[in-house]
Motif scaffolding. Structure first.
Motif, PDB file in Angstrom:
ATOM      1  N   SER A 116       0.751  -1.586  -0.399  1.00  0.00           N
ATOM      2  CA  SER A 116       0.328  -0.125  -0.426  1.00  0.00           C
ATOM      3  C   SER A 116       0.446   1.367  -0.052  1.00  0.00           C
ATOM      4  O   SER A 116       1.609   1.314   0.110  1.00  0.00           O
ATOM      5  CB  SER A 116      -1.125   0.265   1.083  1.00  0.00           C
ATOM      6  N   GLY A 117      -0.136   2.312  -0.588  1.00  0.00           N
ATOM      7  CA  GLY A 117       1.227   3.447  -0.640  1.00  0.00           C
ATOM      8  C   GLY A 117       1.396   4.525   0.012  1.00  0.00           C
ATOM      9  O   GLY A 117       2.664   4.990   0.686  1.00  0.00           O
ATOM     10  N   ALA A 174      -0.180   6.664   1.601  1.00  0.00           N
ATOM     11  CA  ALA A 174      -0.534   8.210   1.772  1.00  0.00           C
ATOM     12  C   ALA A 174      -2.134   8.880   2.328  1.00  0.00           C
ATOM     13  O   ALA A 174      -3.249   8.557   2.358  1.00  0.00           O
ATOM     14  CB  ALA A 174      -0.934   8.581  -0.084  1.00  0.00           C
ATOM     15  N   HIS A 175      -1.906   7.720   4.008  1.00  0.00           N
ATOM     16  CA  HIS A 175      -3.322   8.430   4.533  1.00  0.00           C
ATOM     17  C   HIS A 175      -2.646   9.340   6.003  1.00  0.00           C
ATOM     18  O   HIS A 175      -2.294   9.547   6.637  1.00  0.00           O
ATOM     19  CB  HIS A 175      -3.265   6.838   5.362  1.00  0.00           C
ATOM     20  N   CYS A 176      -4.578   9.702   6.635  1.00  0.00           N
ATOM     21  CA  CYS A 176      -3.920  10.793   7.775  1.00  0.00           C
ATOM     22  C   CYS A 176      -3.202   9.980   8.883  1.00  0.00           C
ATOM     23  O   CYS A 176      -2.512  10.296   9.326  1.00  0.00           O
ATOM     24  CB  CYS A 176      -4.664  11.274   7.937  1.00  0.00           C
ATOM     25  N   SER A 177      -3.042   8.832   8.493  1.00  0.00           N
ATOM     26  CA  SER A 177      -2.639   7.791  10.254  1.00  0.00           C
ATOM     27  C   SER A 177      -1.557   7.655   9.590  1.00  0.00           C
ATOM     28  O   SER A 177      -0.423   6.854  10.267  1.00  0.00           O
ATOM     29  CB  SER A 177      -2.775   6.701   9.855  1.00  0.00           C
ATOM     30  N   ALA A 178      -0.223   8.056   8.454  1.00  0.00           N
ATOM     31  CA  ALA A 178       0.819   7.262   8.230  1.00  0.00           C
ATOM     32  C   ALA A 178       1.860   8.445   8.149  1.00  0.00           C
ATOM     33  O   ALA A 178       1.798   9.901   8.030  1.00  0.00           O
ATOM     34  CB  ALA A 178       1.074   6.929   7.013  1.00  0.00           C
TER      35      ALA A 178
END
Lengths: 54, 376
Positions: free
Chosen positions: A44-45, A47-51
């Motif tokens: 998975s890339g 690009a998420h707010c938790s990353a």
């Protein structure tokens, strides 16, 4: 004044976003990932707010 | 006779309008699939589904939290917990199965994370719209949501820019519940929260309306589709910050000084099209889906705009900025942290829930003070 005005502004915002994006970035469907991430074997890339940045 | 003709015309117009709406939505999905790739077209369709479900079935987060805190009415929050449980039942085993294809919304608990969630909870009660709610409100022509949205995006960009400074104030290791034990612990915790809310509720309010049950199932199915298609859970905030980052870069801002935006994955996102970014696509879909429902619904856009004092509009801008900034420090909003965090086993989702609920209690008091409703 009714919500017709603000809804039209929301539609205009989406349109402006699309125009801005197509003017500043290119699309290449031949480099697109498989339709489903599950079973693709690709990570998975992230690009998420938790990353956190990596 | 003239009246019959008028009625016929009035009935035909909505049909034409609705056909045009459905056609435009389908066309947009096919265009994105054709020019960007099938995955991205599907993600836009999922976003449209979110927008239609959230606006069409009146499923939200800020409003139900308000009802819970003011009147101890738990129905909306119970529906949220139901949706989270449904997603968790599939998502936690999927994420635990490894391989890296599917990742959870896992983030560390820390001082800034908890403080950010508190501020977000307060700000979302001021504008009465959370992360997804602001998108839905903007799409349905709510002027408060529409004004808050760009400030939310700028706040998210700035919060991401400063994120590492904030996390260095003190952060625990990431704790993520996984496997069967993690799933059972998550479902048990959700059950305990639901039981407490039911025990505190007035007897006549101890039920979930059918509409909200349907909405919870729809939102859960869409969230699972998002997870399986994109490999990551449903989120909102990253996409909004990315929009502002791309705008800043286009205006000549140098993002290489930011540890966040210069990180390879994020720098690549800034360079790439928004039509290849997961959260941007679902965010666009949510706004468009809410717009479709509001336009589709008879009289959906005929509501007059509110006459609010200047200080109320200023408060909306400040609250929007605060929501964006704080949700970055909190590793997500009600969607990315609360909904997706808990449903993929992250402890930070639970910390977010507690802190944001406390912040909401403050926000309820702030809202009348800034002129957004009659003083209580």
């Amino acid at each position: 004044m009714t919500r017709r005005v603000t809804a039209a502004l929301a539609a205009a915002f989406l349109l402006a976003l699309a125009v801005f994006d197509t003017a500043t970035a290119e699309l290449d469907p031949y480099r697109a990932p498989p339709a489903l991430a599950l079973g693709s074997g690709l990570a998975s890339g992230g690009a998420h707010c938790s990353a956190l940045p990596r | 006779m003239a009246e019959t003709t008028f009625d016929g015309g009035a009935q035909a117009a909505p049909h034409l309008r609705r056909a045009a709406l459905a056609g435009a939505a389908l066309l947009a999905v096919f265009a994105v699939a054709l020019f960007a790739g099938a995955r991205y077209g599907v993600l836009l369709a999922i976003g449209l589904g979110f927008g239609i479900a959230l606006e069409g079935l009146r499923f939200g987060f800020a409003g139900p939290w308000r009802a819970l805190l003011l009147r101890r009415e738990p129905a909306g929050v119970l529906a949220q917990l139901l949706a989270i449980a449904l997603v968790a039942a599939v998502a936690i085993p999927l994420v635990s199965s490894g391989g890296g294809e599917i990742v959870g919304a896992h983030a560390p608990v820390g001082w800034a994370m908890v403080g950010g969630a508190f501020v977000f909870g307060a700000a979302m009660q001021v504008v009465l719209g959370c992360g997804s709610g602001t998108l839905v409100n903007a799409g349905s022509g709510n002027p408060v949501g529409l004004l808050a949205l760009p400030f939310f995006a700028v706040g998210s960009f700035l919060g991401a820019t400063h994120l590492l400074w904030w996390t260095e104030l003190g952060t625990l290791p990431v704790v993520a519940l996984g496997g069967t034990t993690g799933l059972l612990a998550t479902l048990a915790a959700l059950g305990v929260v639901a039981a407490v809310l039911l025990a505190l509720a007035p007897p006549e309010a101890r039920r979930i309306p059918r509409r909200l049950v349907i909405a919870a199932v729809a939102v859960a199915l869409l969230a699972l589709a998002n997870l399986v298609v994109s490999g990551q859970p449903w989120g909102v905030v990253y996409g909004l910050g990315l929009w502002a980052a791309k705008g800043a870069a286009a205006l000549g801002a140098d993002l290489s000084g930011s540890a966040f935006w210069s990180a390879p994955a994020n720098a690549a996102r800034v360079e790439a099209s928004l039509f290849t970014d997961v959260t941007s696509l679902t965010n666009i879909g949510i706004i468009a889906g809410a717009l479709v429902v509001a336009t589709w619904r008879a009289g959906g856009l005929s509501e007059r705009l509110p006459r609010l004092p200047v200080r109320a509009w200023i408060a909306v801008m400040v609250a929007g900025l605060a929501m964006g900034y704080s949700s970055r420090l909190a590793f997500g909003c009600n969607v990315g942290a609360f909904f997706s965090g808990i449903s993929t086993g992250s402890l930070h989702g639970w910390a977010w829930f507690a802190a944001a609920l406390a912040g909401s209690a403050l926000g309820l008091r702030l809202r009348p003070l800034v002129g957004l409703e009659a003083r209580r």
